[in-house]
Each structure stands twice: as structure tokens, then as C-alpha cells.
Design a protein around this motif. Sequence first.
Motif, mmCIF file in Angstrom:
data_model
loop_
_atom_site.group_PDB
_atom_site.id
_atom_site.type_symbol
_atom_site.label_atom_id
_atom_site.label_comp_id
_atom_site.label_asym_id
_atom_site.label_seq_id
_atom_site.Cartn_x
_atom_site.Cartn_y
_atom_site.Cartn_z
ATOM 1 N N LYS A 271 0.820 -1.211 0.000
ATOM 2 C CA LYS A 271 0.000 0.000 0.000
ATOM 3 C C LYS A 271 0.856 1.264 0.000
ATOM 4 O O LYS A 271 0.491 2.281 -0.592
ATOM 5 N N ASN A 272 2.002 1.189 0.642
ATOM 6 C CA ASN A 272 2.886 2.355 0.771
ATOM 7 C C ASN A 272 4.109 2.269 -0.145
ATOM 8 O O ASN A 272 5.086 2.979 0.058
ATOM 9 N N ARG A 273 4.039 1.420 -1.137
ATOM 10 C CA ARG A 273 5.224 1.135 -1.954
ATOM 11 C C ARG A 273 5.772 2.377 -2.655
ATOM 12 O O ARG A 273 6.984 2.621 -2.649
ATOM 13 N N LEU A 274 4.919 3.168 -3.272
ATOM 14 C CA LEU A 274 5.406 4.335 -3.994
ATOM 15 C C LEU A 274 6.040 5.345 -3.049
ATOM 16 O O LEU A 274 7.098 5.915 -3.333
ATOM 17 N N LEU A 275 5.388 5.560 -1.909
ATOM 18 C CA LEU A 275 5.940 6.454 -0.898
ATOM 19 C C LEU A 275 7.336 5.995 -0.469
ATOM 20 O O LEU A 275 8.279 6.778 -0.407
ATOM 21 N N LEU A 276 7.483 4.693 -0.189
ATOM 22 C CA LEU A 276 8.773 4.159 0.251
ATOM 23 C C LEU A 276 9.810 4.229 -0.866
ATOM 24 O O LEU A 276 10.976 4.570 -0.632
ATOM 25 N N ALA A 277 9.398 3.931 -2.083
ATOM 26 C CA ALA A 277 10.341 3.961 -3.207
ATOM 27 C C ALA A 277 10.893 5.357 -3.430
ATOM 28 O O ALA A 277 12.048 5.533 -3.810
ATOM 29 N N ARG A 278 10.070 6.357 -3.169
ATOM 30 C CA ARG A 278 10.527 7.745 -3.363
ATOM 31 C C ARG A 278 11.330 8.281 -2.190
ATOM 32 O O ARG A 278 12.216 9.111 -2.368
ATOM 33 N N SER A 279 11.031 7.811 -0.982
ATOM 34 C CA SER A 279 11.490 8.521 0.207
ATOM 35 C C SER A 279 12.559 7.816 1.027
ATOM 36 O O SER A 279 13.221 8.452 1.838
ATOM 37 N N LEU A 280 12.735 6.512 0.869
ATOM 38 C CA LEU A 280 13.679 5.778 1.713
ATOM 39 C C LEU A 280 15.107 6.286 1.546
ATOM 40 O O LEU A 280 15.558 6.559 0.432
ATOM 41 N N ASP A 281 15.807 6.382 2.657
ATOM 42 C CA ASP A 281 17.244 6.639 2.670
ATOM 43 C C ASP A 281 17.906 5.356 3.167
ATOM 44 O O ASP A 281 17.900 5.051 4.360
ATOM 45 N N LEU A 282 18.477 4.597 2.236
ATOM 46 C CA LEU A 282 18.932 3.246 2.565
ATOM 47 C C LEU A 282 20.300 3.190 3.223
ATOM 48 O O LEU A 282 20.666 2.150 3.783
ATOM 49 N N ASP B 165 11.924 -0.545 13.282
ATOM 50 C CA ASP B 165 12.935 -0.098 14.249
ATOM 51 C C ASP B 165 14.092 0.596 13.529
ATOM 52 O O ASP B 165 14.630 1.595 14.013
ATOM 53 N N GLY B 166 14.473 0.058 12.389
ATOM 54 C CA GLY B 166 15.567 0.656 11.629
ATOM 55 C C GLY B 166 15.222 2.047 11.111
ATOM 56 O O GLY B 166 16.080 2.942 11.084
ATOM 57 N N LEU B 167 13.990 2.224 10.677
ATOM 58 C CA LEU B 167 13.560 3.555 10.239
ATOM 59 C C LEU B 167 13.691 4.563 11.375
ATOM 60 O O LEU B 167 14.168 5.691 11.169
ATOM 61 N N ARG B 168 13.284 4.172 12.556
ATOM 62 C CA ARG B 168 13.379 5.091 13.700
ATOM 63 C C ARG B 168 14.832 5.323 14.092
ATOM 64 O O ARG B 168 15.225 6.445 14.448
ATOM 65 N N GLU B 169 15.643 4.275 14.021
ATOM 66 C CA GLU B 169 17.052 4.393 14.380
ATOM 67 C C GLU B 169 17.786 5.340 13.437
ATOM 68 O O GLU B 169 18.725 6.034 13.829
ATOM 69 N N THR B 170 17.361 5.406 12.176
ATOM 70 C CA THR B 170 18.027 6.244 11.172
ATOM 71 C C THR B 170 17.258 7.540 10.902
ATOM 72 O O THR B 170 17.408 8.151 9.849
ATOM 73 N N GLN B 171 16.418 7.937 11.854
ATOM 74 C CA GLN B 171 15.711 9.224 11.823
ATOM 75 C C GLN B 171 14.765 9.353 10.634
ATOM 76 O O GLN B 171 14.580 10.439 10.076
ATOM 77 N N GLN B 172 14.138 8.241 10.273
ATOM 78 C CA GLN B 172 13.100 8.258 9.250
ATOM 79 C C GLN B 172 11.752 7.929 9.901
ATOM 80 O O GLN B 172 10.963 7.134 9.395
ATOM 81 N N ASP B 173 11.510 8.592 11.052
ATOM 82 C CA ASP B 173 10.314 8.316 11.844
ATOM 83 C C ASP B 173 9.030 8.537 11.053
ATOM 84 O O ASP B 173 8.023 7.868 11.297
ATOM 85 N N PHE B 174 9.063 9.501 10.138
ATOM 86 C CA PHE B 174 7.845 9.815 9.384
ATOM 87 C C PHE B 174 7.375 8.606 8.576
ATOM 88 O O PHE B 174 6.172 8.369 8.432
ATOM 89 N N LEU B 175 8.318 7.818 8.043
ATOM 90 C CA LEU B 175 7.936 6.608 7.313
ATOM 91 C C LEU B 175 7.432 5.524 8.264
ATOM 92 O O LEU B 175 6.462 4.819 7.966
ATOM 93 N N ALA B 176 8.103 5.396 9.418
ATOM 94 C CA ALA B 176 7.646 4.413 10.406
ATOM 95 C C ALA B 176 6.214 4.712 10.840
ATOM 96 O O ALA B 176 5.372 3.807 10.946
ATOM 97 N N GLU B 177 5.932 5.986 11.083
ATOM 98 C CA GLU B 177 4.582 6.363 11.518
ATOM 99 C C GLU B 177 3.554 6.072 10.430
ATOM 100 O O GLU B 177 2.432 5.643 10.711
#
Length: 414
Positions: free
Chosen positions: A11-22, A73-85
Motif C-alpha cells: 500500500k505504501n510502496r510508492l511512498l517508500l520507493a521515493r522517500s527511503l534513505d537506505l 525499528d531501523g527507520l526510527r534508528e536512522t531518523q526516518q520516523d515519518f515513514l515508520a509512523e
Amino acid sequence: MDANHKKTLLKNRLLLARSLDLGELLQYLVQEGVMNDRMIEKIESKSTSFGRNVSFLNALPTRGPKAFNVFIDGLRETQQDFLAEQLMKPKSPENDENQTPAVIERVLDICAEPLRSTSTNSCVPSATDFKDGSRRVTVEKSTFEFYKSNFHRSYKMTSKPRGYALIVNVTEFDSAVELPQRQGGNLDKENLGQILQHLGFETLLIENETAADIRSSLKSFALKDDHKLRDACVVALLTHGQDGSIYGRDGIPVEIEEIFSYFDNAHCPNLRNKPKIFFVQACRGSLYDKGVDESDGRRRTSCVSAGSTDVNFSEPRLPTRSDMIFGYATQRGQAAMRNTHHGSWYVEALVKVLAKNAKNRDLAEILTSVNSVVKGMQCNSPGSDLHACKEMPIFHSTLCKKLYLFPGIIESQK
């Protein structure tokens, strides 16, 4: 991974594909046993950040029952809380399968609340507080050891505040003007305003002014006496434009070179020998960069030695335009890309790179990294002329020293 978690990722694939910092996230997943080095090599072999994100999203659902929770947990650890939420949001009947997720992924989760009102009838820049919203934006601080090792070869950058930062933002245009409203433009204003305040600048704002009022505001700003007491100055121009000019609310152009001249050594004595920083988020033409297919290979270049020139150092004079750096969202003749939900590509990348790297990289290095980030972006709009379009920022510099912003270092600490 259970079916509900897979459904959430889909459901969130496009959002993640655009926004993730790997970057750091992949290392976290290796540490927790969800990924291995061979998988990371495969993901990192992709040539664009979007491609790497897609490869990662294809692999994640196959990594066992704990993969989703470790990913959160990794999203929060790497300051990508907005995606985790976004991924952990409870289901509600208001959100069906086909509805676009509520967009909360502003750069670094800078979710500023509505700004305090400023008069649109006055051409005097108004002091604006961009700190009313979320404080989760994190600008990493310079260490005092880094400052001690580098201050001698860089511009002085320890005053509090660092200097003034003026944001000129035009998102609404008169009805008689054939220019569209700049949807998403206010996100740029909020994101850029917050990052500049966190970097120590006192931020001023003028919004939706005519060309004449923009000129008047900029001239008055350049002549402020307080520039004498501060170490730098920032001007951000966020509006529609064409090559060589930006537009006011009334659709009348203001020449960008004219704006720069207000701050040169002839017209702005209070900022002589101090860095003047300009960011221009505006189109510089109507052409869209369709990009080219990537191929390997290098072209050899030849170097030509310049002849010697007699130089007379008898008089302490300055060039008319020195100690300036100019960052443009795009190159001459090209359109600049802007997402109605995320803001512009350029400002999004600029804010993110500044927050992470201002602590130990000079501004020229930072803008080079911004170029790299935007280079990896691509428009995904099947069926439109914009599909697969690219953008390539550019910057020019007359700086004469390294320009470190030294976040967290002030004069009393020296």
C-alpha cells in the motif's frame, strides 16, 4: 512476513520507493540479521536511488517473520520516523485500498504548523518563526575539535545569529496572470525556513508580493545595518521563473542578476568579505530534461596551461562580485520539478543534505551532494509528458575560502 505486513508495504510502496534513505538503514538490517552482504551488493548495484529502493522493497518481504518490525525499528534508528509512523498508522474505514496515503513525509519530518501571518501588503520582510511544528528535525552539530582544525582556512562563521536569511516565496498569482499556483511551494518555505533557523540564521519572509515589492524588499534587506554584526547572509527565491528572471505575484519578471547586484561589494558594503548564499528554486526555461540511457565509458580531456599575467597588489581593492555562491534548482533553459505533496526536488534534497552534513562539510561539497541526490530522482507520471523526466541542479561560486556553517559553534566557545 505475515500477510498484513506485506499488504502495508504494498500500500505504501510508492511512498517508500521515493522517500527511503537506505544508507545507514541497510547496515542496521545486516546488524539485526535481516539482510546479508550479498543482498546489499545486489541492491547497491542499481544506478539510481529509486532503483535501489525498489530492489530493497522486493527483497524485504522474503526476509522472515521479524523483518517488518526490524525494518520499522531501523527507520526510527536512522531518523526516518515519518515513514515508520505512516506504516504503523491504524487502519480506518476512511482509507481504502486505492486511496493515496496521507502524505506526511516532508523532508526530515519537518511538519511546521501554519506560519504566523505576515502582511501581504507590506514589502518589508517580516521575522518569521518556523519552529512551531515538530522538533524532530535534527541538524547534526560540529564538534569543537573539527572547528579548531578548520576555522583557520574558512570564513568566520560563529556569530549568533549567523546572519539573516530572507525567503522570497510566491505561490499565488493574480487571476489575470497566466501562471499556475505553485502547489507544494509552501512546503519548501517551511522546510527551508526551519533548516536555516536550526543552522543559526534569523529567518525573514516575504510572500506573494509583486515584482516591484520584491525589488524593494531585497534592496532594503541588502542595506540592513545589522549585516555588520553577522557573519553571512542567505537569500532564497522560491517562485516561477524563466531563464534569467523570477516572477512576482503580478507576473512581472525580476532579473536574477539584478537581485545579485544588490549584494555585491559595490552596493552592499556591510557584507564585504562575508559569504552571501543564494538558492533559486524556479524554472529557468520550459524545456524538460528527458534524460539519456546510462552507459559506461570515459572521454579523455586535454589540459591547456594559461599564460602568466602581471598582477599589481599595490591597492587593496575587491572585485565587484566576490564571496558569493549561487545554487540553482536546474540548468539554463530547463524546468524545475516540484511535487505538490513533497515540495520541490531541489529544496527537499538541500534540506536533507544540510541537516546531515553541515557539521563537517563545506557548502560547495554539500551542493555537490545535492546535485548527486537530485540526479538520482526521476519523475513517475505514466501517460504524461513528464514521465521519466530528470532534473540537474547547478551551482556557481566566487567563494574564496571554505564555507563551513559550523552548526552548534558560537563565539563564546572559542
